[in-house]
Design a protein around this motif. Structure first.
Motif: not given
Length: 182
Positions: A9, A13-15
């Motif tokens: 991560d 909200k982003t990985k």
């Protein structure tokens, strides 16, 4: 086939991820197509809006054919798309993918496929869901093809439009089954 993936991560909200797949091909009737495939890719997935996720994956695939007189396969692979979830039980996935596909004819081991796709998934109950898919694929055989059907000789490129519908049943988190009409 054996697969592994590593996710990290970056933000809430982003990985990002890296995955590796090893495939062992063992055909009973055609030893020339037996071999080993290695696929490694990395990508990113992130929420653009509350119900919209963008994703991308880029990598490389190598297939080593043990008995083939043709060159081994080395191809760029990728997938880019957008996943939209307008309701909690509905998902719409639109994207483009490039992959290596094993061929089913003589004198051709594999081909690359560029595919534009759309997919609608609808969950009906906790375990039962439906899916409808539509795609346009361009298949490039890249090497010389010689088939006995019609005496075709030369390079082969196919354009395929496909649609299917399937009903899925999820027995557990890790095991499910489906029935499909294409």
């Amino acid at each position: 086939e054996w697969s592994s993936a590593l996710f990290m991560d970056l933000t809430a909200k982003t990985k990002i991820f890296v995955d590796y797949d090893f495939t062992l091909y063992d055909y009973f009737k055609d030893d020339s197509r037996d071999g080993k495939g290695h696929q490694i890719a990395g990508g990113i997935e992130g929420a653009l809006f509350p119900k919209t996720t963008l994703y991308s994956k880029f990598g490389y695939e190598h297939i080593d054919y043990e008995g083939s007189m043709r060159d081994n396969s080395n191809n760029f692979i990728s997938e880019v798309g957008v996943l939209y979830k307008p309701l909690s039980k509905t998902a719409i996935d639109i994207g483009w993918a490039r992959d290596t596909v094993q061929a089913t004819f003589a004198n051709t081991d594999d081909f690359t496929e560029d595919k534009l796709f759309g997919r609608l998934r609808q969950k009906f109950t906790e375990k039962i869901s439906g899916e409808a898919n539509f795609s346009y694929a361009s298949q490039d055989y890249q090497d010389f093809t010689n088939t006995s059907a019609g005496g075709f000789r030369g390079e082969r490129n196919d354009d395929i439009i496909a649609a299917d519908a399937k009903l899925l049943y999820q027995f557990t988190d890790w095991f499910g089954a489906d029935i499909k009409y294409q």
